[in-house]
Motif scaffolding. Sequence first.
Motif, PDB file in Angstrom:
ATOM      1  N   GLY A 357     -48.360  23.524-137.294  1.00 42.31           N
ATOM      2  CA  GLY A 357     -48.584  23.734-135.858  1.00 42.31           C
ATOM      3  C   GLY A 357     -47.935  22.657-135.014  1.00 42.31           C
ATOM      4  N   GLY A 358     -48.005  21.393-135.460  1.00 42.50           N
ATOM      5  CA  GLY A 358     -47.364  20.307-134.714  1.00 42.50           C
ATOM      6  C   GLY A 358     -45.858  20.458-134.675  1.00 42.50           C
ATOM      7  N   ALA A 359     -45.268  20.802-135.840  1.00 42.04           N
ATOM      8  CA  ALA A 359     -43.816  21.003-135.882  1.00 42.04           C
ATOM      9  C   ALA A 359     -43.405  22.191-135.025  1.00 42.04           C
ATOM     10  N   GLY A 360     -44.188  23.286-135.096  1.00 41.93           N
ATOM     11  CA  GLY A 360     -43.885  24.450-134.260  1.00 41.93           C
ATOM     12  C   GLY A 360     -44.028  24.144-132.782  1.00 41.93           C
ATOM     13  N   SER A 361     -44.998  23.302-132.436  1.00 40.97           N
ATOM     14  CA  SER A 361     -45.187  22.910-131.034  1.00 40.97           C
ATOM     15  C   SER A 361     -43.979  22.159-130.501  1.00 40.97           C
ATOM     16  N   LEU A 362     -43.450  21.243-131.322  1.00 38.15           N
ATOM     17  CA  LEU A 362     -42.268  20.489-130.903  1.00 38.15           C
ATOM     18  C   LEU A 362     -41.056  21.405-130.724  1.00 38.15           C
ATOM     19  N   LEU A 363     -40.833  22.291-131.684  1.00 39.98           N
ATOM     20  CA  LEU A 363     -39.677  23.178-131.597  1.00 39.98           C
ATOM     21  C   LEU A 363     -39.789  24.109-130.392  1.00 39.98           C
ATOM     22  N   ALA A 364     -40.960  24.724-130.230  1.00 34.15           N
ATOM     23  CA  ALA A 364     -41.151  25.620-129.090  1.00 34.15           C
ATOM     24  C   ALA A 364     -41.112  24.851-127.767  1.00 34.15           C
ATOM     25  N   GLY A 365     -41.653  23.626-127.769  1.00 33.15           N
ATOM     26  CA  GLY A 365     -41.635  22.807-126.555  1.00 33.15           C
ATOM     27  C   GLY A 365     -40.229  22.449-126.119  1.00 33.15           C
ATOM     28  N   PHE A 366     -39.390  22.041-127.080  1.00 30.39           N
ATOM     29  CA  PHE A 366     -37.998  21.725-126.758  1.00 30.39           C
ATOM     30  C   PHE A 366     -37.248  22.965-126.265  1.00 30.39           C
TER      31      PHE A 366
END
Length: 435
Positions: A357-366
């Motif tokens: 979830g943290g990695a997905g948050s970063l990718l989606a956030g960028f």
Amino acid sequence: MIATGSLIAAALISGFVVYCLLCSREIALFALLNLFRHKRRSFSTLMAIVIGGVAIFSWGGFIHHAFWILKEQTVRMNVGHIQLYNPLWFQTSNKNLSLINDYQTLKAEIESHPDLAAYIATLSGQLEFTGIISHYENETSSYFSGVGIEPVPALKLGAFEKMLSGSDLSRVRKEEMTLGSGLATTLNAHYADWLDLMVVNSRGGQGAISLKLRGIFSSGIKDYDDVAIKVPLVTAQRMMDTRGVSKVLILLKDDADLPLFRAKLQQFINEKNLPLTIRSWKEISLFYQQVESLLSGIYLFIQVMVAVIVIFMISNAMAMNIVERTREITTLRAIGLKPTHIIRLFLLEGIVIGVLGGAGSLLAGFALAGIVNLQGIAMPPSPGQTHGYTAFIKTDSVELWAVTFLLPVLTSALAAILPSLRASRLNIADAFKFS
């Protein structure tokens, strides 16, 4: 304290994961595969984490950009990174009695000091004064708050001010000045008009002068533009009958050097035994402090809300897992798996989904930030200001990356604690009867 606690928790979780990978590889692999057994539930939980993480990343990037804009606006609105004052400036209402008298000598010493000069982009003295300004031809008068500036350094220190007509003071004679847009409107003054200024000078007498209007500027702050005038420093000193200045402004080449430069400047003042006190731009900018507190409070509230949602989502998903996997858990216990192994299994499942979830948050956030930053967000003027601005999502903050990634991991690990304990305490005999 919160940041330190988060780092400690992250270190403990990392140590736990490394231990499981080294000593319980089968359990670690089993935890990873279990996430794919219930794909719909894992996907919905993961999406909830990602949506919350993107909210944290986007809002954090937005307020980081807002802070940066406000900081640059504050620093480059005749404030600078560092200001030097006579200590009496903050102790008396009669500012004429608390000037820095030997300004030119002080300026030469600072600019020639090797440990200080390397950090300085520009250094300028300013003399503040107040009085009455009149436009004789239009029979209008108004109160003003004026400042005498060194014209060339003021180009950097006043970089955020916008000239609406005429020009700045960088190429003027001594008998010219610029006005704030609100004050110019009050006086019905235009380019090349002659205006009369009257002040009470530093000796308590009257000072008067007629100056030609060189230009009209707007800072975007209405209250300031309604009373502001600028004149060359030498003109202000002649009118006020002094050779001193109210303060010395220092603009640094890199604002990251502020703490180090301030320490070196304080050492210089102590060695020279100078009657000066230092103030940073943030210490004298009450508006910035208020905005920072407000936006930071909202950001903290969003983080707490996302953490609570993640905890409930993961706790609920894992509680359902325990119900559905009761026979599986008891079978593992029956073949010799200890309660501590069951705890590790469920904790690892929570941590793994938190990491994803943290990695997905970063990718989606960028990705979202990249789309938004193509055009920016048109923002209305802030309270007390007349100019809006275009906002962006600032993504170059390591702290923002860490928060976006670590918050899902920490909350996921926390949410997995109670379900893992519950699973480890299942009674084998009773659980086999579960249908």
